[in-house]
Design an enzyme around this catalytic site. Structure first.
Site, PDB file in Angstrom:
ATOM      1  N   LYS A 194      -9.412   1.977  -1.899  1.00 26.17           N
ATOM      2  CA  LYS A 194      -9.628   1.415  -0.554  1.00 26.17           C
ATOM      3  C   LYS A 194     -10.988   1.797   0.007  1.00 26.17           C
ATOM      4  CE  LYS A 194      -7.122   1.210   3.895  1.00 26.17           C
ATOM      5  NZ  LYS A 194      -5.830   1.652   4.516  1.00 26.17           N
ATOM      6  N   CYS A 220      -4.868  -3.016   2.996  1.00 19.54           N
ATOM      7  CA  CYS A 220      -4.601  -2.835   4.425  1.00 19.54           C
ATOM      8  C   CYS A 220      -5.812  -3.173   5.308  1.00 19.54           C
ATOM      9  CB  CYS A 220      -4.085  -1.414   4.672  1.00 19.54           C
ATOM     10  SG  CYS A 220      -3.335  -1.213   6.308  1.00 19.54           S
ATOM     11  N   GLU A 267      -6.359   8.628   7.854  1.00 23.72           N
ATOM     12  CA  GLU A 267      -6.831   8.223   6.524  1.00 23.72           C
ATOM     13  C   GLU A 267      -8.206   8.789   6.205  1.00 23.72           C
ATOM     14  OE1 GLU A 267      -5.906   4.363   4.827  1.00 23.72           O
ATOM     15  OE2 GLU A 267      -4.871   3.865   6.695  1.00 23.72           O
ATOM     16  N   GLU A 275       0.852  -1.195   0.000  1.00 27.47           N
ATOM     17  CA  GLU A 275       0.000   0.000   0.000  1.00 27.47           C
ATOM     18  C   GLU A 275       0.893   1.252   0.000  1.00 27.47           C
ATOM     19  OE1 GLU A 275      -1.567   0.823   3.889  1.00 27.47           O
ATOM     20  OE2 GLU A 275      -3.385   1.778   3.119  1.00 27.47           O
TER      21      GLU A 275
END
Lengths: 308, 308
Positions: B123, B168, B142, B46
C-alpha cells in the site's frame, strides 16, 4: 467564511446563422438575472459566442477563421464587459481565439469585478480528430481547428481566493484538477459543449453521457477539495443536440445546483471558499499523503504501454 | 470476449479475539460459494486475516508484530491456498506483511489458478497518522505501523489479461489508477477497511462516506477504462463500525454488483476484459489525448503550493 455568490449561466443553443450580437444580448440578459440574484461571479460556457462549429468540416481556412475572435474584448463583446463592470460582477467565458501570430486556441478568460481580464486559459485536452471521419455519425474536429493549449493550468488569486479554469473535455482528465489542486485551487470553472449522442457509440444514451459528466466533475472536486462550476451550452444547434446538466459542485464532491433545461438558464449558489479547508487539511492533505516517487509514469509516458 | 467470472468476497467483522484459523475457515466458506457460482477469480479485503488493528494504539513492537505475517502462505493460510488450487480459482487478499529484514507493509498478493503467488503489492497511500491523536474519536495509525509501499503500482499478465492491485485509501487518489492505466490495466482489485464514521468529522454520515467511496472507484474505472473490484471488510469490530459497499464496476464506470450487508457476502459478475477496449481506443486513448508537458507538477511537487 469567504462566500462568492457564483452564477452558472447556461446558454441554450446557438445556430450557425445567429450573430455575435444576438448571443451577447442573451449573455447580458443572463447577467441581468445574475445581478438581480446578487452574484459576485458569473460563468458562461465554452465557445459561448458561436455555435459549436467543430462539428462542421471546413477546408477553407478563411471560413474557419470567421468563428474566431482576434480581439477580446472586441466591438461585439465590449457591451458584455461594460455591463459586467457596471454590475461589479467578475465573469468567465469561452471563445475561439486567433492570436496576432495566427495561432488558434479554444480559450477562456476571467475578469475581475472591474472588467479587466486577469486570467486566460487555452484548452489542453482537445477531443476528437483532425481529418474528416466517415465512420462517425457527426464530426468533432477540435484537433483540426485548434492547437493544444500552451499555458498549462494556471491558478490565480482573485475575489479573495484561488481560481483556475479548464474547458469541456479537460474535465474528464484527473490530471487537470490535480495540477490545479497542487496550486491550492479553491474554485475550478469550466464551460462545455457536449453532444447528447456519442458519435462513435449511438446506443450509449443521454443518461450515461450525463453520468460520465457528473462523475468526472464530482471526483475532481472531491479529490482536490475544490468547488467546481461546470456550465453547458445546451440544446439543439442546427439539428445537433447538446446536453445541459450545468453543475455547481462543493469541495465535498456534492452537487449543490444543477440546471433543469437545455435553454438559457441560471443556477446560483453562495460558494464558501473556506469549505475547501477541511478536505485540504485532512484526507487530501497532499503534503502528508502523496507519494510522488510512484507517479513517474504520469509524466514520463503519454500513451499506455502494457508490460511484456 | 475474455470473460473472467470474478467474485468479490466481502468479509464481515473480525474481532480482536478471533484467530487466524477462524478467519481462514470463513474465507474458505466464501471460496466454496465462489466455486459453486463458477468463479475464475476471487478477491478478499485488505488485512483480511485480522481485525483492523491500526485503530488500536500500541507502543510495544512485539505486540504490534502479532498482527503481521512472516510467511505467505504460512501454516494458518496454507489451507486457503490449497483450496484455491483445488478449485483452480485465482485469489487475491490483503494482510500485514513483516519481511525478513523487519520491514512492515500493508500488502496484498494475487495467485494464479495453480495457487502460485504471481504478484505482490504494498500500500502506497497510508492514511491517518503515526502518533496518538487525542482529537480523534478513534485512532487510525497506519502511518505508525506500516511503511509506505516500495513496489509502485505494477501491472501484470494473468488470466489472459492485465491486472493490478491497490489497497483502501489508494482508491481515492487518481494517480493510483492512472499509473496502472498507463500500463494498460484491465482490472484493478482492491480491499478496504473503512470506518463508517469519519474520526475527524462525526457529522459526515454513512451515506456521504459511501458516496465518496463509490465516486472514487467509479471515476478511476471510467477514466482508465478498466474494471474495478473493491472489497470491504465490514461490520462492527469490537464496537467500531466499518462500512460494506463492496463493488464490481465496469470499464464504463457503472456499478454492476454491490453487496447489501455488512457480513460475509459474495457478489459475482462475468467481467469481459474486452469491454475495456472501447474506452481505451476512443475518449481515453491516452496516446492521442494526454498532454504530459502540462502535468509536471504532479510528479515535481508533493504538497500544494499556492501562487504568490
Amino acid at each position: 467564511m469567504r462566500e462568492i455568490v457564483t452564477a452558472a449561466l447556461q446558454m441554450g443553443p446557438i445556430q450557425k446563422a445567429d450573430s455575435r450580437r444576438q448571443v451577447v444580448d442573451r449573455m447580458i440578459a443572463l447577467l441581468d438575472q445574475a445581478h438581480a440574484a446578487g452574484a459576485d461571479f458569473a460563468v458562461f460556457p465554452e465557445l459561448t459566442l458561436t455555435t459549436f462549429f467543430p462539428r462542421w468540416y471546413m477546408e477553407d481556412q478563411a471560413e474557419v477563421d470567421t468563428w474566431f475572435e482576434t480581439q477580446m474584448p472586441g466591438p461585439e463583446t465590449q457591451p458584455l464587459f461594460d455591463k459586467a463592470k457596471d454590475y461589479g460582477i467578475a465573469i468567465s467565458f469561452g471563445f475561439a481565439e486567433l492570436t496576432p501570430e495566427g495561432r488558434h486556441f479554444n480559450t477562456s478568460i476571467q475578469t475581475d469585478p472591474s472588467g479587466e481580464i486577469i486570467a486566460r486559459y487555452r484548452k489542453v485536452h482537445l477531443p476528437g480528430h483532425s481529418e474528416y471521419d466517415s465512420d462517425r455519425d457527426f464530426q468533432h474536429l477540435e484537433k483540426r481547428y485548434f492547437l493544444p493549449g500552451d499555458l498549462g493550468f494556471p491558478v490565480y488569486r482573485t475575489l479573495g481566493g484561488l481560481f483556475g479554469m479548464c474547458i469541456c473535455n479537460d474535465r474528464r482528465w484527473p490530471e487537470t484538477y490535480r495540477v490545479m489542486g497542487l496550486q491550492g485551487v479553491e474554485m475550478v470553472t469550466l464551460g462545455f459543449n457536449t453532444p447528447s449522442v456519442n458519435s462513435q457509440l449511438p446506443d450509449e444514451g443521454l443518461q450515461d453521457r450525463l453520468f460520465h459528466h457528473r462523475l468526472s466533475c464530482q471526483s475532481g472536486a472531491y479529490q482536490n477539495a475544490t468547488w467546481v462550476v461546470a456550465v453547458a451550452k445546451a440544446g439543439v444547434e442546427d439539428g445537433h443536440p447538446l446536453f445541459g446538466g450545468s453543475l455547481i459542485i462543493d469541495p465535498n464532491g456534492k452537487i449543490v445546483a444543477e440546471t433543469q433545461t437545455e435553454e438559457d438558464e441560471m443556477i446560483i449558489h453562495p460558494c464558501d471558499l473556506d469549505a475547501c479547508t477541511f478536505g485540504k487539511t485532512t484526507i487530501f492533505d497532499f503534503k502528508r499523503h502523496r507519494r510522488i516517487e510512484h507517479y513517474g509514469l504520469i509524466t514520463q509516458r503519454t500513451g499506455a504501454e502494457p508490460p511484456e
